[in-house]
Design a protein around this motif. Sequence first.
Motif, PDB file in Angstrom:
ATOM      1  N   THR A   1      33.403  37.432  47.035  1.00 51.89           N
ATOM      2  CA  THR A   1      32.453  38.433  46.522  1.00 51.89           C
ATOM      3  C   THR A   1      32.821  39.827  47.002  1.00 51.89           C
ATOM      4  O   THR A   1      32.736  40.825  46.281  1.00 51.89           O
ATOM      5  CB  THR A   1      31.028  38.079  46.975  1.00 51.89           C
ATOM      6  OG1 THR A   1      30.712  36.766  46.519  1.00 51.89           O
ATOM      7  CG2 THR A   1      30.028  39.080  46.434  1.00 51.89           C
ATOM      8  N   GLN A   2      33.211  39.891  48.288  1.00 53.59           N
ATOM      9  CA  GLN A   2      33.625  41.194  48.845  1.00 53.59           C
ATOM     10  C   GLN A   2      34.810  41.763  48.078  1.00 53.59           C
ATOM     11  O   GLN A   2      34.831  42.950  47.726  1.00 53.59           O
ATOM     12  CB  GLN A   2      33.991  41.010  50.323  1.00 53.59           C
ATOM     13  CG  GLN A   2      34.596  42.262  50.956  1.00 53.59           C
ATOM     14  CD  GLN A   2      35.218  41.957  52.302  1.00 53.59           C
ATOM     15  OE1 GLN A   2      35.065  40.843  52.800  1.00 53.59           O
ATOM     16  NE2 GLN A   2      35.887  42.932  52.867  1.00 53.59           N
ATOM     17  N   MET A   3      35.821  40.917  47.797  1.00 54.28           N
ATOM     18  CA  MET A   3      37.007  41.397  47.089  1.00 54.28           C
ATOM     19  C   MET A   3      36.673  41.806  45.659  1.00 54.28           C
ATOM     20  O   MET A   3      37.205  42.789  45.137  1.00 54.28           O
ATOM     21  CB  MET A   3      38.078  40.314  47.105  1.00 54.28           C
ATOM     22  CG  MET A   3      38.753  40.150  48.465  1.00 54.28           C
ATOM     23  SD  MET A   3      40.189  39.056  48.381  1.00 54.28           S
ATOM     24  CE  MET A   3      39.393  37.512  48.001  1.00 54.28           C
ATOM     25  N   GLU A   4      35.747  41.027  45.036  1.00 53.12           N
ATOM     26  CA  GLU A   4      35.356  41.407  43.682  1.00 53.12           C
ATOM     27  C   GLU A   4      34.659  42.755  43.661  1.00 53.12           C
ATOM     28  O   GLU A   4      34.911  43.597  42.771  1.00 53.12           O
ATOM     29  CB  GLU A   4      34.441  40.326  43.100  1.00 53.12           C
ATOM     30  CG  GLU A   4      35.162  39.035  42.792  1.00 53.12           C
ATOM     31  CD  GLU A   4      34.201  37.948  42.357  1.00 53.12           C
ATOM     32  OE1 GLU A   4      32.982  38.146  42.557  1.00 53.12           O
ATOM     33  OE2 GLU A   4      34.665  36.930  41.816  1.00 53.12           O
ATOM     34  N   THR A   5      33.813  42.953  44.644  1.00 55.66           N
ATOM     35  CA  THR A   5      33.123  44.243  44.736  1.00 55.66           C
ATOM     36  C   THR A   5      34.113  45.388  44.948  1.00 55.66           C
ATOM     37  O   THR A   5      34.051  46.451  44.322  1.00 55.66           O
ATOM     38  CB  THR A   5      32.101  44.218  45.887  1.00 55.66           C
ATOM     39  OG1 THR A   5      31.186  43.139  45.678  1.00 55.66           O
ATOM     40  CG2 THR A   5      31.356  45.536  45.958  1.00 55.66           C
ATOM     41  N   ARG A   6      35.037  45.155  45.887  1.00 55.89           N
ATOM     42  CA  ARG A   6      36.034  46.197  46.188  1.00 55.89           C
ATOM     43  C   ARG A   6      36.920  46.451  44.982  1.00 55.89           C
ATOM     44  O   ARG A   6      37.315  47.573  44.706  1.00 55.89           O
ATOM     45  CB  ARG A   6      36.857  45.757  47.390  1.00 55.89           C
ATOM     46  CG  ARG A   6      37.877  46.814  47.839  1.00 55.89           C
ATOM     47  CD  ARG A   6      38.516  46.414  49.139  1.00 55.89           C
ATOM     48  NE  ARG A   6      39.192  45.128  48.991  1.00 55.89           N
ATOM     49  CZ  ARG A   6      39.318  44.264  49.997  1.00 55.89           C
ATOM     50  NH1 ARG A   6      38.793  44.516  51.186  1.00 55.89           N
ATOM     51  NH2 ARG A   6      39.948  43.116  49.810  1.00 55.89           N
ATOM     52  N   LEU A   7      37.248  45.375  44.239  1.00 50.92           N
ATOM     53  CA  LEU A   7      38.096  45.528  43.065  1.00 50.92           C
ATOM     54  C   LEU A   7      37.432  46.421  42.029  1.00 50.92           C
ATOM     55  O   LEU A   7      38.069  47.308  41.441  1.00 50.92           O
ATOM     56  CB  LEU A   7      38.393  44.149  42.472  1.00 50.92           C
ATOM     57  CG  LEU A   7      39.267  44.129  41.214  1.00 50.92           C
ATOM     58  CD1 LEU A   7      40.624  44.726  41.503  1.00 50.92           C
ATOM     59  CD2 LEU A   7      39.390  42.712  40.683  1.00 50.92           C
ATOM     60  N   ILE A   8      36.131  46.177  41.792  1.00 52.29           N
ATOM     61  CA  ILE A   8      35.397  47.008  40.831  1.00 52.29           C
ATOM     62  C   ILE A   8      35.379  48.465  41.273  1.00 52.29           C
ATOM     63  O   ILE A   8      35.597  49.399  40.499  1.00 52.29           O
ATOM     64  CB  ILE A   8      33.963  46.477  40.658  1.00 52.29           C
ATOM     65  CG1 ILE A   8      34.004  45.106  39.983  1.00 52.29           C
ATOM     66  CG2 ILE A   8      33.118  47.440  39.827  1.00 52.29           C
ATOM     67  CD1 ILE A   8      32.661  44.419  39.927  1.00 52.29           C
ATOM     68  N   GLN A   9      35.108  48.643  42.588  1.00 57.20           N
ATOM     69  CA  GLN A   9      35.080  50.020  43.103  1.00 57.20           C
ATOM     70  C   GLN A   9      36.451  50.686  42.981  1.00 57.20           C
ATOM     71  O   GLN A   9      36.569  51.865  42.614  1.00 57.20           O
ATOM     72  CB  GLN A   9      34.610  50.015  44.563  1.00 57.20           C
ATOM     73  CG  GLN A   9      33.146  49.655  44.736  1.00 57.20           C
ATOM     74  CD  GLN A   9      32.743  49.586  46.206  1.00 57.20           C
ATOM     75  OE1 GLN A   9      33.596  49.352  47.063  1.00 57.20           O
ATOM     76  NE2 GLN A   9      31.473  49.757  46.459  1.00 57.20           N
TER      77      GLN A   9
END
Length: 451
Positions: A325-333
Amino acid sequence: MEEEISLRELIEVLLKGRKLIGIITAVAVILSVVVSFMMSPVYEARATLLANPIGSKQNKEITNSNDVLDTISQYPEMTIETYKEQFLNSEVVQATIIDLDLKDSEGNPMKIRSLRDKVTLEVVDKTNLIRVFVKDEDPEVAAKIANSLSENFIKFITRMTKRKGEQAVQAINEQLEATKKMLDEEAQKKRDYLKNAKDIEELNQEIVALRDQLTVYKQNLIDTDKQIHSDLKSLEALENSGIKSTNINIGAIKAKIQLNEVQGITNTNNTNNSSDSEQDGQVNTSRPSNTQNNTGSNMTIGQEIEFDVSNSSVLEGAMLAAHRTQMETRLIQNISEKEVLEQKIEEIQNRLTELRATLATEEYKYNEVMRNYELAEQSFQAYQAKKNEAEQNVAADIGKASIIISTSAVVPDVPSSPNKILNIAIGFVLGLMIGVFVVFFKSYWENTESK
């Protein structure tokens, strides 16, 4: 059949006519003596001038405006041959006639041509010497004419150079006024340009600042792009291993994870999340305020998730799910940040292109204005210098500087003509030739009559 005349016959003819030859020769000699004594003696006075050529542009082709200025302002070019041709100038001869009050045989002022006939000029070979020969029946008059002509010639050269200098000053003044007007116009254009033009230094500083900012943005874009690729690979690996984001409720130990703080945790820290959780009992993650939906879950970003850690394998899966989830969030950002960076880079590049075009235009205008002003200023200064030079030429006594009377004429003691001995010798030779001709002609006539 032609008759042959022998040398003996010729000598016999001469011997028979010797009396006639002697009489004719004697008559010729007597006539030459009489003429020599009847002719008035003529005296020749001689003066010598040392002349220095003037004119610094001899034999030089005029190719530019500076040469034109030099031609206008310099002394008139004078060589030795020019001096010789100008020596008997009408102005010089007339001044001598007036100074000496010369009269002809009828008592009238002497004509210019008559005085010129009395003067002979000679340039000494390979020297700067000009010899002036004056012949006259009066030795004193001959000497006075030679000296007066020399002095008046020097004065004439001075007057001529002054006239040339005055004409040069007038011509240069006209050009100077036109150049001054042009300089004033260019100076006004320069003031107007500097008043209204953009500051070139400020444009340069802005360009430098934008280049620095562009470098930072490009580096950030590179870093962001690398992070995106790294996250995509990691997510792909997790997807292949079956790890998905989901809600997990574990009964014994609950850990509160603030998903909006996950962004600050690096990949290296994530490998140690299990041990940190055992010590602290919770993991903080950061996410944006929008909602992120992942495959197999309906988890809302910013919510609190409770995990039961009674089973270690379940806990490990939960942590991996949180990490995904953290990586997905960072990817979007990062994707959003990449778009923003690309947009800003494009804006800065467009601004740089505009500034560079503006700078090039301003530099061209500035250089053109300054070049025109400098050319006008140089022309004005050049004409000013040539004006001063021409004024100095007018004030200078160039005649005395360029011509020196090396030897003044003195009153001759011995007449140069007639030469009595030479005249008698000429009379003797001439009478002898006439006598021989008469004798031969007489003999020929007599022989032809007898036949």
